[in-house]
Design a protein around this motif. Sequence first.
Motif, PDB file in Angstrom:
ATOM      1  N   GLY A 160       0.801  -1.213   0.000  1.00  0.00           N
ATOM      2  CA  GLY A 160       0.000   0.000   0.000  1.00  0.00           C
ATOM      3  C   GLY A 160       0.834   1.262   0.000  1.00  0.00           C
ATOM      4  N   LYS A 161       0.131   2.366   0.083  1.00  0.00           N
ATOM      5  CA  LYS A 161       0.774   3.675   0.027  1.00  0.00           C
ATOM      6  C   LYS A 161       0.917   4.250   1.431  1.00  0.00           C
ATOM      7  CE  LYS A 161      -1.133   4.729  -4.468  1.00  0.00           C
ATOM      8  NZ  LYS A 161      -1.962   5.644  -5.259  1.00  0.00           N
ATOM      9  N   ILE A 162       1.788   5.218   1.533  1.00  0.00           N
ATOM     10  CA  ILE A 162       1.886   5.950   2.785  1.00  0.00           C
ATOM     11  C   ILE A 162       0.556   6.669   2.983  1.00  0.00           C
ATOM     12  CG2 ILE A 162       3.017   7.876   3.951  1.00  0.00           C
ATOM     13  CD1 ILE A 162       5.588   7.040   2.581  1.00  0.00           C
ATOM     14  N   PRO A 163      -0.054   6.502   4.144  1.00  0.00           N
ATOM     15  CA  PRO A 163      -1.361   7.122   4.365  1.00  0.00           C
ATOM     16  C   PRO A 163      -1.310   8.641   4.223  1.00  0.00           C
ATOM     17  CG  PRO A 163      -0.849   5.558   6.124  1.00  0.00           C
ATOM     18  CD  PRO A 163       0.392   5.718   5.299  1.00  0.00           C
ATOM     19  N   THR A 164      -2.340   9.205   3.629  1.00  0.00           N
ATOM     20  CA  THR A 164      -2.408  10.656   3.470  1.00  0.00           C
ATOM     21  C   THR A 164      -2.492  11.349   4.823  1.00  0.00           C
ATOM     22  OG1 THR A 164      -4.803  10.541   3.216  1.00  0.00           O
ATOM     23  CG2 THR A 164      -3.482  10.566   1.186  1.00  0.00           C
ATOM     24  N   SER A 165      -2.929  10.633   5.848  1.00  0.00           N
ATOM     25  CA  SER A 165      -3.017  11.223   7.185  1.00  0.00           C
ATOM     26  C   SER A 165      -1.646  11.598   7.739  1.00  0.00           C
ATOM     27  CB  SER A 165      -3.733  10.274   8.151  1.00  0.00           C
ATOM     28  OG  SER A 165      -3.076   9.018   8.192  1.00  0.00           O
ATOM     29  N   PHE A 166      -0.569  11.111   7.123  1.00  0.00           N
ATOM     30  CA  PHE A 166       0.780  11.507   7.546  1.00  0.00           C
ATOM     31  C   PHE A 166       0.986  13.009   7.361  1.00  0.00           C
ATOM     32  CE2 PHE A 166       3.986   7.818   7.806  1.00  0.00           C
ATOM     33  CZ  PHE A 166       3.086   7.052   8.517  1.00  0.00           C
ATOM     34  N   SER A 167       0.226  13.592   6.457  1.00  0.00           N
ATOM     35  CA  SER A 167       0.371  15.032   6.229  1.00  0.00           C
ATOM     36  C   SER A 167      -0.051  15.837   7.461  1.00  0.00           C
ATOM     37  CB  SER A 167      -0.431  15.480   5.008  1.00  0.00           C
ATOM     38  OG  SER A 167      -1.808  15.251   5.228  1.00  0.00           O
ATOM     39  N   ASN A 168      -0.780  15.223   8.397  1.00  0.00           N
ATOM     40  CA  ASN A 168      -1.179  15.888   9.641  1.00  0.00           C
ATOM     41  C   ASN A 168      -0.042  15.945  10.653  1.00  0.00           C
ATOM     42  OD1 ASN A 168      -3.775  16.126   8.600  1.00  0.00           O
ATOM     43  ND2 ASN A 168      -4.433  14.187   9.507  1.00  0.00           N
ATOM     44  N   LEU A 169       1.028  15.221  10.408  1.00  0.00           N
ATOM     45  CA  LEU A 169       2.152  15.191  11.340  1.00  0.00           C
ATOM     46  C   LEU A 169       3.046  16.403  11.066  1.00  0.00           C
ATOM     47  CD1 LEU A 169       2.928  11.377  11.216  1.00  0.00           C
ATOM     48  CD2 LEU A 169       1.830  12.639  13.070  1.00  0.00           C
ATOM     49  N   THR A 170       2.815  17.461  11.774  1.00  0.00           N
ATOM     50  CA  THR A 170       3.488  18.725  11.491  1.00  0.00           C
ATOM     51  C   THR A 170       4.977  18.712  11.814  1.00  0.00           C
ATOM     52  OG1 THR A 170       2.865  19.569  13.668  1.00  0.00           O
ATOM     53  CG2 THR A 170       1.376  20.047  11.831  1.00  0.00           C
ATOM     54  N   LYS A 171       5.417  17.782  12.660  1.00  0.00           N
ATOM     55  CA  LYS A 171       6.835  17.724  13.030  1.00  0.00           C
ATOM     56  C   LYS A 171       7.620  16.718  12.194  1.00  0.00           C
ATOM     57  CE  LYS A 171       5.878  19.077  17.753  1.00  0.00           C
ATOM     58  NZ  LYS A 171       5.944  18.711  19.169  1.00  0.00           N
ATOM     59  N   LEU A 172       6.921  15.997  11.328  1.00  0.00           N
ATOM     60  CA  LEU A 172       7.563  14.942  10.558  1.00  0.00           C
ATOM     61  C   LEU A 172       8.593  15.519   9.600  1.00  0.00           C
ATOM     62  CD1 LEU A 172       7.419  11.864  10.250  1.00  0.00           C
ATOM     63  CD2 LEU A 172       5.804  12.214   8.385  1.00  0.00           C
ATOM     64  N   GLY A 173       9.816  15.015   9.689  1.00  0.00           N
ATOM     65  CA  GLY A 173      10.890  15.523   8.850  1.00  0.00           C
ATOM     66  C   GLY A 173      11.365  14.519   7.834  1.00  0.00           C
ATOM     67  N   SER A 174      11.267  13.217   8.132  1.00  0.00           N
ATOM     68  CA  SER A 174      11.803  12.214   7.226  1.00  0.00           C
ATOM     69  C   SER A 174      10.949  10.965   7.262  1.00  0.00           C
ATOM     70  CB  SER A 174      13.241  11.871   7.638  1.00  0.00           C
ATOM     71  OG  SER A 174      13.772  10.887   6.797  1.00  0.00           O
ATOM     72  N   VAL A 175      10.591  10.484   6.074  1.00  0.00           N
ATOM     73  CA  VAL A 175       9.866   9.232   5.929  1.00  0.00           C
ATOM     74  C   VAL A 175      10.590   8.411   4.891  1.00  0.00           C
ATOM     75  CG1 VAL A 175       7.724   8.124   5.209  1.00  0.00           C
ATOM     76  CG2 VAL A 175       7.627  10.255   6.475  1.00  0.00           C
ATOM     77  N   GLU A 176      10.955   7.211   5.247  1.00  0.00           N
ATOM     78  CA  GLU A 176      11.496   6.264   4.269  1.00  0.00           C
ATOM     79  C   GLU A 176      10.651   5.022   4.334  1.00  0.00           C
ATOM     80  OE1 GLU A 176      15.610   5.364   4.596  1.00  0.00           O
ATOM     81  OE2 GLU A 176      16.184   7.462   4.659  1.00  0.00           O
ATOM     82  N   ASN A 177      10.241   4.558   3.171  1.00  0.00           N
ATOM     83  CA  ASN A 177       9.403   3.385   3.094  1.00  0.00           C
ATOM     84  C   ASN A 177      10.018   2.447   2.078  1.00  0.00           C
ATOM     85  OD1 ASN A 177       7.276   1.624   3.337  1.00  0.00           O
ATOM     86  ND2 ASN A 177       5.692   3.139   2.970  1.00  0.00           N
ATOM     87  N   THR A 178       9.272   1.430   1.688  1.00  0.00           N
ATOM     88  CA  THR A 178       9.783   0.510   0.691  1.00  0.00           C
ATOM     89  C   THR A 178      10.159   1.268  -0.569  1.00  0.00           C
ATOM     90  OG1 THR A 178       7.543   0.073  -0.035  1.00  0.00           O
ATOM     91  CG2 THR A 178       8.475  -1.463   1.556  1.00  0.00           C
ATOM     92  N   GLU A 179      10.992   0.672  -1.373  1.00  0.00           N
ATOM     93  CA  GLU A 179      11.574   1.364  -2.526  1.00  0.00           C
ATOM     94  C   GLU A 179      10.546   2.104  -3.375  1.00  0.00           C
ATOM     95  OE1 GLU A 179      12.563  -1.734  -1.453  1.00  0.00           O
ATOM     96  OE2 GLU A 179      14.409  -0.874  -0.706  1.00  0.00           O
TER      97      GLU A 179
END
Length: 190
Positions: A160-179
């Motif tokens: 699946g995809k990175i959930p769009t709700s991640f955009s609510n994480l205002t402090k999020l600086g780095s996301v690494e997921n599967t290739e």
Amino acid sequence: MGRSCNLLFNLAVFILLRDHTSLATIPNISTDEATLLALRSHISSHPNNILASYWSSSTPICRWIGITCSSCHHRVTALDVYSMQLHGTIPLHLGNLSFLISLDISDSTFHGGFPEELAHLQRLKLINVTSNNFTGANSSFLSLLPNLRFVYLSSNQFAGKIPTSFSNLTKLGSVENTEKFSQWRDPSRN
């Protein structure tokens, strides 16, 4: 007079027992120890029995390998057992580590999914599960962690995809997921 004293005494005992019972449910270092022992019981193999040797009730929890405690609250703030080649699953009890800031279990062979109880880790800033065998959809519970800054999920079997709700994480600086999702970044954070 005797009857009102008796009633007052019974009321005082009730209040004390009620307060004592509620105090027993407040998480503390004993809760953290029980949680980590539950994690240890979900690990089916580890080289040289490293956790059996270092995670023991006879040793103070803040001296356990891979554990960091805060000096102020005397609670577990970091679980960093990366590269220990641990094999097992993540128990739902891990959500009881309410002071946890850093969770790094990368470079092992944990498998299965993430328990939703991890949403209770409201202080969590970093989660690194890179190079394990986790499966399932990316857990949307991560978007419920308001202090999350770094998420490393690559080299697992997530779908699946990175959930769009991640955009609510205002402090999020780095996301690494599967290739196939590693290029995802919030354009407003250049």
